[in-house]
Design a protein around this motif. Structure first.
Motif, PDB file in Angstrom:
ATOM      1  N   HIS A 198       1.178   3.842   2.362  1.00  0.00           N
ATOM      2  CA  HIS A 198       1.533   4.599   3.567  1.00  0.00           C
ATOM      3  C   HIS A 198       3.023   4.917   3.513  1.00  0.00           C
ATOM      4  CE1 HIS A 198      -2.278   3.114   5.897  1.00  0.00           C
ATOM      5  NE2 HIS A 198      -2.516   4.105   5.064  1.00  0.00           N
ATOM      6  N   HIS A 212       6.099   2.722   3.589  1.00  0.00           N
ATOM      7  CA  HIS A 212       6.264   1.700   2.541  1.00  0.00           C
ATOM      8  C   HIS A 212       6.712   2.269   1.196  1.00  0.00           C
ATOM      9  CE1 HIS A 212       4.413  -1.512   5.036  1.00  0.00           C
ATOM     10  NE2 HIS A 212       3.975  -0.428   5.655  1.00  0.00           N
ATOM     11  N   ASP A 258       0.568  -4.582   5.544  1.00  0.00           N
ATOM     12  CA  ASP A 258       0.159  -4.404   6.927  1.00  0.00           C
ATOM     13  C   ASP A 258      -1.225  -5.031   7.109  1.00  0.00           C
ATOM     14  OD1 ASP A 258       2.386  -2.795   6.578  1.00  0.00           O
ATOM     15  OD2 ASP A 258       1.513  -1.063   7.538  1.00  0.00           O
ATOM     16  N   HIS A 277       0.870  -1.172   0.000  1.00  0.00           N
ATOM     17  CA  HIS A 277       0.000   0.000   0.000  1.00  0.00           C
ATOM     18  C   HIS A 277       0.904   1.217   0.000  1.00  0.00           C
ATOM     19  CE1 HIS A 277       1.041  -0.580   4.134  1.00  0.00           C
ATOM     20  NE2 HIS A 277       0.240   0.335   4.626  1.00  0.00           N
ATOM     21  N   HIS A 333      -6.685  -3.388   6.682  1.00  0.00           N
ATOM     22  CA  HIS A 333      -5.788  -2.302   7.075  1.00  0.00           C
ATOM     23  C   HIS A 333      -6.487  -1.005   6.671  1.00  0.00           C
ATOM     24  CE1 HIS A 333      -1.923  -0.666   8.230  1.00  0.00           C
ATOM     25  NE2 HIS A 333      -1.820  -0.003   7.102  1.00  0.00           N
TER      26      HIS A 333
HETATM   27 ZN   LIG Z   1       0.009   0.990   6.619  1.00  0.00          ZN
END
Ligand SMILES: [Zn+2]
Ligand SMILES: [Zn+2]
Length: 301
Positions: free
Chosen positions: A79, A82, A183, A77, A162
């Motif tokens: 965020h 990452h 996550d 993803h 998540h």
């Molecule tokens: Zn995350």
């Protein structure tokens, strides 16, 4: 059986970033490491990179000029922890003919191009990814659908619980498989049957065990799980080895070693992931080979 060098046909894993949310730094974080998520996976000679956290810069230093001309980065993803390594990935800075292909599965089929373009642009960042020498490509898919690459390689995916969604990946090669599950927050009841089916009989599951069960009541709804829930999922799904990952930056070496010992009392093949730790799975039924001593020191990068 311990071997430093795996055969060219092995399924290989090396951790470059194992922290979640933000980096950790200081003498109490030396054994497990400091960078945010990035894992190198080799299916034989074929390279895949899972997530582009700050650990991507360390991997890029290692790859340097020897990086393949086409590099595939699978993003769980978007965020910050990452993706923040993307503009610091050395192979993207070295060669005009290189292509960096990103794959993103939690945006209803949309690619990461628009959100990454918003982040890596003034005033938040001085340089756009499109200004780097390498060419970035952005591929979108829907988590739950397999990704098929131009060389015929196929990777299975799964939508994770998540905030905003995340994608889990299952990579298989020569009868071996590893799952990357970060996550994720566990469900109640647990294990989730769909996730258990996805990771079933994997040789290794890399799992978001950011917290312990004792801490979880304070972090419910944050989108992360516990190492105990990783063990429960592994046992229910016949997962052979478990790497706890996305480690909480407040957990120092002493805490993690104690938690690891507790975990290994119930699942001897479970461990806390360490930066630069290398694991190789030989084709068919050979033993897992692991090399851990070099992970004791995390060089500055
Ligand atoms: Zn995350
Ligand atoms: Zn994260």
């Amino acid at each position: 059986m311990i071997r430093r060098v795996a055969s060219s046909e092995a399924l290989q894993v090396r951790f470059w970033g194992i922290r979640g949310s933000t980096c950790a730094s200081g003498p109490q974080f030396v054994e497990f490491g400091s960078h945010t998520p990035c894992v190198e996976v080799r299916c034989g000679e074929r390279l895949f990179i899972l997530d582009a956290g700050t650990g991507l810069s360390a991997l890029g230093m290692e790859l340097g000029q020897d990086a393949p001309e086409k590099i595939d980065i699978l993003l769980s993803h978007l965020h910050l922890d990452h993706i923040s390594g993307l503009p610091f990935f050395k192979p993207a800075l070295l060669a005009k003919e290189r292509v960096i292909r990103t794959y993103c599965g939690h945006l209803d089929g949309e690619s990461a191009m628009e959100p990454l373009g918003r982040l890596f642009a003034p005033p938040l960042f001085p340089v756009r990814l499109g200004q780097l020498p390498a060419r970035f490509e952005y591929h979108g898919f829907r988590a739950g659908e397999p990704i098929t690459f131009d060389d015929g390689t196929r990777i299975e995916t799964h939508l994770l619980n998540h905030p905003g969604g995340a994608t889990g990946f299952r990579l298989s090669h020569r009868g071996r498989s590893i799952c990357y599950i970060s996550d994720v927050e566990h469900s109640d009841p647990w294990p989730d049957p769909g996730l258990a089916a996805f990771v079933r009989n994997a040789d290794l599951m890399i799992f978001d065990g950011m917290f312990s069960d004792a801490e979880y009541s304070y972090c419910r709804g944050w989108g992360h799980s516990t190492w105990q829930k990783g063990v429960e999922l592994s046992k229910a799904a016949g997962v052979k080895a478990l790497a706890i990952f996305h480690l909480y930056p407040g957990h120092d070496d002493a805490f993690l070693k104690k938690a690891e010992a507790e975990m290994q009392a119930v699942m001897p093949t479970a461990f806390m992931a360490r930066e630069r730790q290398f694991i190789a799975f030989e084709p068919a039924d050979d033993e897992m080979v692991a090399d851990r001593p070099e992970t004791a020191k995390v060089p500055a990068v």
